[in-house]
Design a protein around this motif. Structure first.
Motif, PDB file in Angstrom:
ATOM      1  N   ASP A 256      -3.148  -1.121  -2.218  1.00  0.00           N
ATOM      2  CA  ASP A 256      -3.603  -2.712  -1.987  1.00  0.00           C
ATOM      3  C   ASP A 256      -2.617  -3.439  -0.910  1.00  0.00           C
ATOM      4  O   ASP A 256      -3.432  -4.153  -0.174  1.00  0.00           O
ATOM      5  N   LEU A 257      -1.507  -3.109  -0.950  1.00  0.00           N
ATOM      6  CA  LEU A 257      -0.626  -4.067   0.031  1.00  0.00           C
ATOM      7  C   LEU A 257      -1.002  -3.410   1.462  1.00  0.00           C
ATOM      8  O   LEU A 257      -0.856  -4.273   2.491  1.00  0.00           O
ATOM      9  N   ALA A 258      -0.988  -2.297   1.663  1.00  0.00           N
ATOM     10  CA  ALA A 258      -1.389  -1.532   2.748  1.00  0.00           C
ATOM     11  C   ALA A 258      -2.653  -2.013   3.304  1.00  0.00           C
ATOM     12  O   ALA A 258      -2.709  -2.348   4.837  1.00  0.00           O
ATOM     13  N   GLU A 259      -3.533  -2.302   2.854  1.00  0.00           N
ATOM     14  CA  GLU A 259      -4.907  -2.887   2.991  1.00  0.00           C
ATOM     15  C   GLU A 259      -4.679  -4.360   3.394  1.00  0.00           C
ATOM     16  O   GLU A 259      -4.978  -4.797   4.478  1.00  0.00           O
ATOM     17  N   LYS A 260      -4.004  -5.132   2.710  1.00  0.00           N
ATOM     18  CA  LYS A 260      -3.691  -6.646   2.960  1.00  0.00           C
ATOM     19  C   LYS A 260      -2.846  -6.566   4.124  1.00  0.00           C
ATOM     20  O   LYS A 260      -3.297  -7.804   5.105  1.00  0.00           O
ATOM     21  N   HIS A 261      -1.906  -5.969   4.587  1.00  0.00           N
ATOM     22  CA  HIS A 261      -1.020  -6.098   5.491  1.00  0.00           C
ATOM     23  C   HIS A 261      -1.314  -5.060   6.843  1.00  0.00           C
ATOM     24  O   HIS A 261      -0.627  -4.791   7.723  1.00  0.00           O
ATOM     25  N   LEU A 262      -2.666  -4.614   6.745  1.00  0.00           N
ATOM     26  CA  LEU A 262      -3.293  -3.750   7.849  1.00  0.00           C
ATOM     27  C   LEU A 262      -2.274  -2.741   8.606  1.00  0.00           C
ATOM     28  O   LEU A 262      -1.723  -2.722   9.701  1.00  0.00           O
TER      29      LEU A 262
END
Length: 346
Positions: A256-262
């Motif tokens: 989720d964080l990886a997707e949010k922070h590209l």
């Protein structure tokens, strides 16, 4: 504003006790935000090559990202030119709490690039690097080192670094040559002696493979904080005290964080393989799926499939602490192509 130094500065950022160390291609923004959820008080950026950082704008925007909540944050740079190191540090000083000079990397790439632990015999150059940043940055300069085989030289070395302007010192209790599969245990007694002989905060590094080990290290060395690197890659919840963290829940949180922070897919892949190492062994098709993933959602779908298999009876697993200890002792971890590669020692 007057720049705070030493313990005054350390207290101003909350006197961090549990620290996520700098890891090449691994302590990126998404991972830092993940470990902050689980007890990490302070995090480092990945090691940044000062020459590349100043010259390559596209690379700089990829490897240095931050956001609200990503504090306290220390940016670590490697290099051997005071002017270039300062130029690189100036590009991030508005976004971080401190800038760290890497004097600890023992890898061959550091030897070729003339930085890291391969500067530890050049004290005049080190003095110049530290003092240049200390005198010209609005934030404090920190340093991260390895020790010498001789105790007295290690203490004198640390004192020289403090006298040159370093406001915090992180000490890895291994020598430059103690690396890879035959590294042996970290020597906490050297760290303890360095701590006794400095007046600035000292962070202990090496063999903090669990919260219990980190607490023992803190008690034994008397240091102000303990740094972990590889153990956090395997178990990001380590400093939280969770006895049986759900690796799939942690992996989903990271994605989720990886997707949010590209986050680039190659960084995601490395984390997923370490987070789920205890479950992924023998799952050749899942490994190949991970290797071919193009974005965070692809990793998420493969992870959900793996989780469902485990729930339906696949039981070849090990705990996060076991995976960490096994990985460190063997010196090897799974790579994305289902082979094994030698890990970087913490």
């Amino acid at each position: 504003m007057e720049k705070l130094e030493g313990y005054e500065f350390y207290r101003s950022i909350g006197s961090p006790k549990w620290i996520c160390g700098p890891m090449v291609d691994a302590s990126e923004l998404a991972f830092r935000m993940l470990v902050r959820r689980y007890g990490v008080d302070l995090a480092y950026t990945p090691m940044l090559n000062s020459k590349q950082f100043t010259k390559n704008t596209k690379l700089r925007k990829t490897i240095f990202t931050t956001c609200e909540g990503d504090r306290p944050l220390v940016a670590q740079f490697a290099g051997d030119c005071p002017e270039t190191l300062l130029e690189a540090a100036k590009l991030v000083e508005c976004c971080v709490d401190a800038v760290d000079i890497n004097f600890g990397c023992p890898q061959h790439i550091a030897k070729r690039g003339h930085y890291g632990a391969y500067l530890q015999d050049e004290w005049d150059l080190m003095r110049s690097l530290i003092s240049t940043l200390h005198q010209n940055l609005s934030v404090p300069v920190w340093c991260k080192i390895r020790v010498f085989p001789e105790l007295e030289k290690s203490v004198a070395y640390a004192q020289m670094i403090e006298q040159s302007g370093s406001q915090v010192l992180a000490v890895h209790g291994r020598t430059r040559d103690s690396k890879g599969r035959n590294a042996g245990p970290a020597d906490w007694s050297v760290i303890r002696e360095i701590k006794k002989n400095l007046s600035v905060p000292v962070i202990a590094n090496g063999d903090a493979v669990s919260l219990e080990a980190a607490e023992q290290c803190l008690s034994f060395t008397g240091c102000d904080g303990v740094m972990a690197a590889y153990p956090l890659l395997v178990n990001p919840t380590m400093f939280s005290g969770e006895s049986k963290p759900d690796p799939f829940a942690v992996a989903r949180g990271y994605l989720d964080l990886a997707e949010k922070h590209l986050t680039p897919t190659w960084q995601i892949r490395g984390h997923i393989f370490k987070l789920l190492k205890g479950h992924i062994l023998g799952q050749d098709d899942i490994i190949r799926t991970y290797g071919a993933a193009q974005n965070a959602n692809d990793y998420r779908q493969a992870t959900l499939e793996l989780e469902e298999r485990i729930a339906n009876g696949y039981s070849k697993t090990c705990s996060p602490t076991e995976a960490c200890v096994n990985g460190i002792q063997s010196g090897y971890v799974l790579d994305e192509d289902d082979s094994v590669v030698q890990i970087f020692r913490e």
